[in-house]
Design a protein around this motif. Structure first.
Motif, PDB file in Angstrom:
ATOM      1  N   LYS A   6      68.605  82.656 -21.582  1.00 22.24           N
ATOM      2  CA  LYS A   6      68.372  81.600 -22.570  1.00 22.24           C
ATOM      3  C   LYS A   6      67.489  80.494 -21.989  1.00 22.24           C
ATOM      4  CE  LYS A   6      70.652  78.370 -25.736  1.00 22.24           C
ATOM      5  NZ  LYS A   6      69.460  77.580 -25.815  1.00 22.24           N
ATOM      6  N   ALA A   7      67.757  80.097 -20.752  1.00 23.72           N
ATOM      7  CA  ALA A   7      66.941  79.059 -20.111  1.00 23.72           C
ATOM      8  C   ALA A   7      65.488  79.494 -20.027  1.00 23.72           C
ATOM      9  CB  ALA A   7      67.492  78.730 -18.725  1.00 23.72           C
ATOM     10  N   CYS A   8      65.256  80.751 -19.675  1.00 20.05           N
ATOM     11  CA  CYS A   8      63.882  81.265 -19.579  1.00 20.05           C
ATOM     12  C   CYS A   8      63.204  81.300 -20.944  1.00 20.05           C
ATOM     13  CB  CYS A   8      63.883  82.663 -18.962  1.00 20.05           C
ATOM     14  SG  CYS A   8      64.150  82.689 -17.183  1.00 20.05           S
ATOM     15  N   LEU A   9      63.918  81.753 -21.947  1.00 18.76           N
ATOM     16  CA  LEU A   9      63.331  81.818 -23.287  1.00 18.76           C
ATOM     17  C   LEU A   9      63.049  80.422 -23.833  1.00 18.76           C
ATOM     18  CD1 LEU A   9      65.398  84.751 -24.826  1.00 18.76           C
ATOM     19  CD2 LEU A   9      63.041  84.813 -23.972  1.00 18.76           C
ATOM     20  N   ASP A  10      63.940  79.483 -23.566  1.00 18.94           N
ATOM     21  CA  ASP A  10      63.724  78.104 -23.999  1.00 18.94           C
ATOM     22  C   ASP A  10      62.523  77.482 -23.298  1.00 18.94           C
ATOM     23  OD1 ASP A  10      65.936  78.309 -25.661  1.00 18.94           O
ATOM     24  OD2 ASP A  10      67.259  77.133 -24.351  1.00 18.94           O
ATOM     25  N   CYS A  11      62.399  77.737 -22.007  1.00 18.09           N
ATOM     26  CA  CYS A  11      61.284  77.189 -21.238  1.00 18.09           C
ATOM     27  C   CYS A  11      59.966  77.835 -21.675  1.00 18.09           C
ATOM     28  CB  CYS A  11      61.522  77.384 -19.744  1.00 18.09           C
ATOM     29  SG  CYS A  11      60.395  76.435 -18.698  1.00 18.09           S
ATOM     30  N   HIS A  12      59.993  79.129 -21.910  1.00 23.61           N
ATOM     31  CA  HIS A  12      58.805  79.832 -22.412  1.00 23.61           C
ATOM     32  C   HIS A  12      58.315  79.172 -23.692  1.00 23.61           C
ATOM     33  CE1 HIS A  12      57.156  82.850 -25.269  1.00 23.61           C
ATOM     34  NE2 HIS A  12      56.347  83.070 -24.248  1.00 23.61           N
ATOM     35  N   SER A  13      59.230  78.964 -24.615  1.00 24.68           N
ATOM     36  CA  SER A  13      58.889  78.360 -25.896  1.00 24.68           C
ATOM     37  C   SER A  13      58.343  76.940 -25.723  1.00 24.68           C
ATOM     38  CB  SER A  13      60.131  78.356 -26.793  1.00 24.68           C
ATOM     39  OG  SER A  13      59.876  77.708 -28.000  1.00 24.68           O
ATOM     40  N   MET A  14      59.007  76.148 -24.907  1.00 28.22           N
ATOM     41  CA  MET A  14      58.601  74.757 -24.691  1.00 28.22           C
ATOM     42  C   MET A  14      57.202  74.680 -24.080  1.00 28.22           C
ATOM     43  SD  MET A  14      59.177  71.449 -24.744  1.00 28.22           S
ATOM     44  CE  MET A  14      60.932  71.282 -25.051  1.00 28.22           C
ATOM     45  N   CYS A  15      56.969  75.418 -23.004  1.00 29.44           N
ATOM     46  CA  CYS A  15      55.676  75.342 -22.315  1.00 29.44           C
ATOM     47  C   CYS A  15      54.539  75.854 -23.196  1.00 29.44           C
ATOM     48  CB  CYS A  15      55.718  76.118 -21.005  1.00 29.44           C
ATOM     49  SG  CYS A  15      56.669  75.294 -19.713  1.00 29.44           S
ATOM     50  N   LEU A  16      54.766  76.934 -23.890  1.00 31.07           N
ATOM     51  CA  LEU A  16      53.721  77.485 -24.753  1.00 31.07           C
ATOM     52  C   LEU A  16      53.415  76.526 -25.898  1.00 31.07           C
ATOM     53  CD1 LEU A  16      51.855  79.868 -25.222  1.00 31.07           C
ATOM     54  CD2 LEU A  16      53.679  80.938 -26.564  1.00 31.07           C
ATOM     55  N   ARG A  17      54.454  76.003 -26.516  1.00 30.05           N
ATOM     56  CA  ARG A  17      54.281  75.071 -27.635  1.00 30.05           C
ATOM     57  C   ARG A  17      53.584  73.785 -27.180  1.00 30.05           C
ATOM     58  NH1 ARG A  17      58.750  72.304 -28.709  1.00 30.05           N
ATOM     59  NH2 ARG A  17      59.971  74.134 -28.288  1.00 30.05           N
ATOM     60  N   ARG A  37      46.528  75.727 -17.264  1.00 28.57           N
ATOM     61  CA  ARG A  37      46.791  77.072 -16.723  1.00 28.57           C
ATOM     62  C   ARG A  37      48.213  77.181 -16.191  1.00 28.57           C
ATOM     63  NH1 ARG A  37      41.339  77.241 -15.051  1.00 28.57           N
ATOM     64  NH2 ARG A  37      41.806  76.156 -13.128  1.00 28.57           N
ATOM     65  N   LEU A  38      48.662  76.148 -15.494  1.00 28.37           N
ATOM     66  CA  LEU A  38      50.008  76.148 -14.935  1.00 28.37           C
ATOM     67  C   LEU A  38      51.053  76.247 -16.043  1.00 28.37           C
ATOM     68  CD1 LEU A  38      51.744  76.004 -12.426  1.00 28.37           C
ATOM     69  CD2 LEU A  38      51.503  73.533 -12.465  1.00 28.37           C
ATOM     70  N   MET A  39      50.854  75.515 -17.115  1.00 28.47           N
ATOM     71  CA  MET A  39      51.794  75.572 -18.231  1.00 28.47           C
ATOM     72  C   MET A  39      51.834  76.969 -18.857  1.00 28.47           C
ATOM     73  SD  MET A  39      51.547  71.973 -20.242  1.00 28.47           S
ATOM     74  CE  MET A  39      53.016  72.382 -21.177  1.00 28.47           C
ATOM     75  N   LEU A  40      50.664  77.569 -19.045  1.00 28.00           N
ATOM     76  CA  LEU A  40      50.612  78.909 -19.637  1.00 28.00           C
ATOM     77  C   LEU A  40      51.182  79.953 -18.688  1.00 28.00           C
ATOM     78  CD1 LEU A  40      47.130  78.688 -21.380  1.00 28.00           C
ATOM     79  CD2 LEU A  40      49.397  78.558 -22.451  1.00 28.00           C
ATOM     80  N   ASN A  41      50.926  79.798 -17.394  1.00 28.54           N
ATOM     81  CA  ASN A  41      51.499  80.721 -16.400  1.00 28.54           C
ATOM     82  C   ASN A  41      53.015  80.611 -16.371  1.00 28.54           C
ATOM     83  OD1 ASN A  41      48.835  80.379 -13.913  1.00 28.54           O
ATOM     84  ND2 ASN A  41      48.929  81.643 -15.737  1.00 28.54           N
ATOM     85  N   CYS A  42      53.509  79.382 -16.441  1.00 23.93           N
ATOM     86  CA  CYS A  42      54.950  79.152 -16.446  1.00 23.93           C
ATOM     87  C   CYS A  42      55.578  79.828 -17.656  1.00 23.93           C
ATOM     88  CB  CYS A  42      55.244  77.647 -16.443  1.00 23.93           C
ATOM     89  SG  CYS A  42      57.007  77.252 -16.396  1.00 23.93           S
TER      90      CYS A  42
END
Length: 102
Positions: A6-17, A37-42
């Motif tokens: 869940k933490a990974c999916l939440d972070c994925h969503s936050m950084c991409l958005r 780039r760092l945000m998209l890589n994260c």
């Protein structure tokens, strides 16, 4: 493991958005190539880590370690850029959770 997924999916969503909306709209330091780039890589590593955990891969611990490093770097960059407190907190939370999986 469910909490880390869940933490990974939440972070994925936050950084991409944040990268594709907030940062692009803010301009300036928010769209500097290294930061963006760092945000998209994260975001990508968070998605990958979640996938490895969901599939019960024996490599998930190693992927989570790299994800934690990316999240820590992203949190630091977002903090330096400013006005990104939510993203900083999400990345820090994910990094902590991923480190627990290694």
């Amino acid at each position: 493991m469910q909490d880390s997924i869940k933490a990974c999916l939440d972070c994925h969503s936050m950084c991409l958005r944040m990268a594709t909306t907030f940062c692009l709209e803010q301009g300036g330091r928010h769209v500097e190539p290294k930061h963006l780039r760092l945000m998209l890589n994260c975001a990508e590593l968070c998605q990958t880590s979640a996938n490895f955990m969901l599939s019960d891969s024996p490599l998930h611990g190693r992927v989570c370690l790299i994800c934690a490093e990316a999240c820590e770097a992203c949190a630091k960059s977002c903090e330096q850029v400013g006005d990104m407190r939510e993203c900083v907190e999400e990345c820090q939370s994910c990094a902590k959770s991923c480190r627990a999986m290694t």
